[in-house]
Scaffold this active site. Structure first.
Site, PDB file in Angstrom:
ATOM      1  N   HIS A 429       0.827  -1.212   0.000  1.00 44.87           N
ATOM      2  CA  HIS A 429       0.000   0.000   0.000  1.00 44.87           C
ATOM      3  C   HIS A 429       0.861   1.263   0.000  1.00 44.87           C
ATOM      4  O   HIS A 429       0.703   2.157  -0.849  1.00 44.87           O
ATOM      5  CB  HIS A 429      -0.898  -0.035   1.238  1.00 44.87           C
ATOM      6  CG  HIS A 429      -1.841   1.111   1.376  1.00 44.87           C
ATOM      7  ND1 HIS A 429      -3.181   1.015   1.067  1.00 44.87           N
ATOM      8  CD2 HIS A 429      -1.658   2.393   1.797  1.00 44.87           C
ATOM      9  CE1 HIS A 429      -3.762   2.178   1.280  1.00 44.87           C
ATOM     10  NE2 HIS A 429      -2.864   3.033   1.741  1.00 44.87           N
ATOM     11  N   GLU A 430       1.790   1.334   0.943  1.00 44.05           N
ATOM     12  CA  GLU A 430       2.604   2.549   1.073  1.00 44.05           C
ATOM     13  C   GLU A 430       3.574   2.721  -0.086  1.00 44.05           C
ATOM     14  O   GLU A 430       3.858   3.852  -0.502  1.00 44.05           O
ATOM     15  CB  GLU A 430       3.354   2.550   2.409  1.00 44.05           C
ATOM     16  CG  GLU A 430       2.446   2.532   3.636  1.00 44.05           C
ATOM     17  CD  GLU A 430       1.431   3.662   3.667  1.00 44.05           C
ATOM     18  OE1 GLU A 430       1.650   4.702   3.013  1.00 44.05           O
ATOM     19  OE2 GLU A 430       0.401   3.500   4.343  1.00 44.05           O
ATOM     20  N   HIS A 433       1.721   4.467  -2.830  1.00 43.18           N
ATOM     21  CA  HIS A 433       1.776   5.926  -2.655  1.00 43.18           C
ATOM     22  C   HIS A 433       3.136   6.467  -3.096  1.00 43.18           C
ATOM     23  O   HIS A 433       3.229   7.477  -3.796  1.00 43.18           O
ATOM     24  CB  HIS A 433       1.582   6.288  -1.184  1.00 43.18           C
ATOM     25  CG  HIS A 433       0.181   6.161  -0.675  1.00 43.18           C
ATOM     26  ND1 HIS A 433      -0.895   6.757  -1.292  1.00 43.18           N
ATOM     27  CD2 HIS A 433      -0.316   5.518   0.413  1.00 43.18           C
ATOM     28  CE1 HIS A 433      -1.999   6.482  -0.611  1.00 43.18           C
ATOM     29  NE2 HIS A 433      -1.681   5.734   0.425  1.00 43.18           N
ATOM     30  N   HIS A 436       3.668   6.467  -6.836  1.00 43.44           N
ATOM     31  CA  HIS A 436       2.822   7.501  -7.435  1.00 43.44           C
ATOM     32  C   HIS A 436       3.524   8.855  -7.339  1.00 43.44           C
ATOM     33  O   HIS A 436       3.625   9.600  -8.327  1.00 43.44           O
ATOM     34  CB  HIS A 436       1.478   7.529  -6.698  1.00 43.44           C
ATOM     35  CG  HIS A 436       0.419   8.336  -7.387  1.00 43.44           C
ATOM     36  ND1 HIS A 436      -0.856   8.467  -6.887  1.00 43.44           N
ATOM     37  CD2 HIS A 436       0.432   9.076  -8.538  1.00 43.44           C
ATOM     38  CE1 HIS A 436      -1.580   9.220  -7.700  1.00 43.44           C
ATOM     39  NE2 HIS A 436      -0.821   9.618  -8.694  1.00 43.44           N
TER      40      HIS A 436
END
Length: 638
Positions: A429-430, A433, A436
């Site tokens: 998940h991190e 981020h 991105h």
């Protein structure tokens, strides 16, 4: 807030900032996961920060090599603040605007890097007074920066529309076309100087409902003790409530559930008055600023149409039979005659331990993300190898997990890793981020690089969806597969269905207030209870106690925010489905999305990448994945 900033709401919700950040730096916020997912290690086993091996620490020296370098940048930022006033009264030519924007960008970037570095140093060891002071110093600089440039937006918005159009079309300002276009869009809702000054003065009063609820909920509200699985009396708290609902002991779940809502019911009049005041405050601002409704005012900042919101609710209504089917399956798996609201978090399979050390979590995550292509995997590995990640808990380290960073240096990820499935998904998940931000920062100039909160959870959740698909594909153990499917199904339940139900509740109560109808405790409870009946279906016993759940949801004081969880999850599920089915064309579109930052409106960025959130299609695609998960679970129970 000055012209370069688009949203501070995530920072304010997380309590990381008090007041305004000056400019583009305000957009770059850490995105956190819930810390209750991460098991705490006993304090006596924790290393002190200076004992943590270098390979497990992030390299903040990549941002500032020394304290002297930080101090030098701080002094440069202070000088820029002193220069900021020189454009006041002159922002009516392209050359003056260009110079002003360039100064703001330079100041904003320095302020961002100073604040992010200081705050991440503080997060390493929250008890360290040196970094506490440094963080406060950087925060104050941000406030000073905002004040120094506070004249810019009003002065530009005071220009006639014809003059704004002339500036937007000027080639000398081509780098700032989107900034100026966005300012023109907002012009209709900006009041006169005197009216804006008056509204600014009542700004503190407008925060009263949220502040009062926060004090009541976090400080004054006390829950009774209940008995745990061993029969021992233990204190029930906000933090322990979900843990009790996850207990395999049904009596423990029921007692915790009843104790929480009995407590809120005793305060229902006060909390209803507080929530009603917040709703009426929103109605006041929407009317003063000439918006058709509170909903449209709340969506305006991201330039999201009302149809995106209503499409979400309508499409989830279409899909409620799937939710009801999952509830029926949950009842069967739990082996109970009736499924109650306190059974929603109960484990559906016996405890299945997945021991995943960090090195293995990195390897598996990389395998799961192979569909994103060689370039993405190369960047992911760069993050693994080059000090992007702070891995394990240490004494006084901030809990939870986030991705953060500053333009011009690589992103950073804070973890508190444990060797389990949750921690592996947190890593995926991190890093979603982080990558991105990496792609956006490398493709775009500073002002356009930061993506909005509407887009913030898409890349992170796409990573999770691809990882889940990989784990399910390779799993040969029936128990492991059911464990994974349960984990995934509950993500759909909590992130899409539950958040959409919250979003519908907000829409109903605001529409009632706009019509002048009452919002008594009985009204709020009746609306909320009826929504639970609709969303969970007739096979579910919707316990009367749940009618008070509206009273414990803090997001209702940050109105019309929760829908973004559901849209973000749906967009990510749609992306992952396209990537797995189409291959390279979908991957190319997705990488284009990652490189788009905030260079256009969020809805346009998604649409160009193949996910049109103004239509029901992405939500329907997400629901097709949910249906497949349910079907796999049903097959395993035969």
């Amino acid at each position: 807030m000055t012209f370069a900033a688009r949203s501070l709401s995530a920072l304010l919700v997380l309590g990381l900032l008090q007041g305004d950040f000056s400019s583009a730096a305000a957009n770059r916020q850490p995105v956190l996961v819930s810390s209750h997912l991460l098991r705490r290690i006993p304090m006596e086993q924790l290393l002190k920060r200076n004992e943590v091996p270098a390979e497990n620490r992030w390299k903040l020296e990549d941002m500032f090599a020394s304290q002297q370098e930080w101090d030098k940048t701080y002094d440069e930022a202070k000088k820029l603040i002193e220069e900021a006033s020189k454009f006041q009264g002159k922002l009516n030519t392209a050359s003056a605007l260009k110079e002003c924007f360039e100064l703001d960008d330079e100041l904003s970037l320095k302020t961002e890097r100073l604040y992010v570095y200081a705050h991440m140093r503080q997060d390493e060891d929250t008890a360290n007074p040196v970094y506490q002071a440094l963080s406060q110093k950087a925060k104050k600089l941000g406030v000073d920066s905002g004040e120094a440039l506070s004249y810019v937006t009003p002065e530009i918005l005071a220009l006639p529309v014809e003059k704004l159009d002339e500036l937007i079309a000027d080639p000398a300002l081509s780098e700032y076309t989107f900034t100026l276009t966005e300012m023109k869009r907002q012009k209709a809702h900006v009041l006169s100087k005197a009216e804006e000054a008056l509204l600014a003065q009542v700004g503190t009063l407008s925060q009263a409902p949220q502040n009062i609820f926060g004090m009541l909920n976090n400080a004054d509200l006390k829950f009774p003790k209940i008995k745990d699985e061993t029969g021992k009396e233990v204190e029930l708290t906000h933090g322990s409530y979900i843990k009790f609902l996850e207990s395999p002991n049904r009596e423990v779940r029921q007692n915790a559930f009843k104790a929480v809502y009995d407590t809120y019911a005793k305060q229902k009049n006060t909390i209803a008055a507080t929530l009603s005041a917040n709703v009426n405050k929103n109605v006041f601002y929407s009317r003063v600023r000439k918006y058709p409704s509170v909903l449209e005012m709340s969506l305006f900042g991201d330039n999201i149409s009302k149809e995106v919101y209503t499409n979400l609710i309508d499409t989830i209504h279409e899909s409620l039979p799937l939710m009801h089917r999952y509830m029926k399956l949950r009842q069967k798996l739990l082996g109970v005659d009736e499924l109650h609201m306190y059974d929603l978090f109960a484990p559906l399979v016996d405890e299945y331990k997945m021991d995943i050390p960090f090195a293995e979590a990195k390897r598996i995550t990389k395998e799961g993300l192979k569909p994103l292509g060689v370039d993405y995997l190369k960047t992911l590995q760069e993050g693994y190898d080059n000090g992007w990640i702070d891995v394990y808990e240490n004494e006084n380290k901030r809990t939870g997990a986030y991705s953060w960073g500053a333009y011009g240096t690589h992103p950073y990820v804070l973890l508190n890793h444990n060797d389990n499935l949750n921690s592996m998904f947190t890593l995926a998940h991190e890093m979603g981020h982080a990558l991105h931000s990496y792609y956006s920062d490398n493709a775009l100039k500073y002002r356009d690089a930061q993506y909005t909160i509407f887009l913030a959870e898409v890349a992170s959740t796409t990573n999770e969806a691809l990882l889940m698909h990989y784990l399910l594909e390779k799993s040969t153990d029936k128990k492991e597969k059911m464990y994974l499917l349960t984990y995934y199904a509950d993500q759909f339940r909590t992130t899409v269905f539950r958040q959409t139900m919250f979003a519908e509740f907000e829409k109903i109560v605001h529409e009632r207030a706009e019509k002048g109808d009452s919002l008594t405790p009985q009204d709020l409870s009746s609306i909320y209870y009826d929504l639970n009946l609709k969303y969970y279906g007739e096979d579910m016993v919707v316990d009367k106690d749940i009618e008070m759940e509206w009273a414990r949801i803090p997001h209702f004081y940050n109105s019309f925010y929760v829908y973004k969880y559901a849209t973000g999850f749906s967009a990510a599920t749609s992306f992952s489905k396209q990537i797995l089915e189409e291959g390279k064309p979908a991957v190319d579109r997705y990488l284009g999305f990652l490189k788009s930052g905030g260079s256009d409106y969020s809805i346009n960025i998604l649409k160009k990448a193949g996910v049109d959130m103004s239509s029901p299609q992405p939500i329907r695609e997400a629901m097709s994945v949910f249906e497949d998960v349910i079907e796999q679970m049903e097959q395993l129970t035969k």
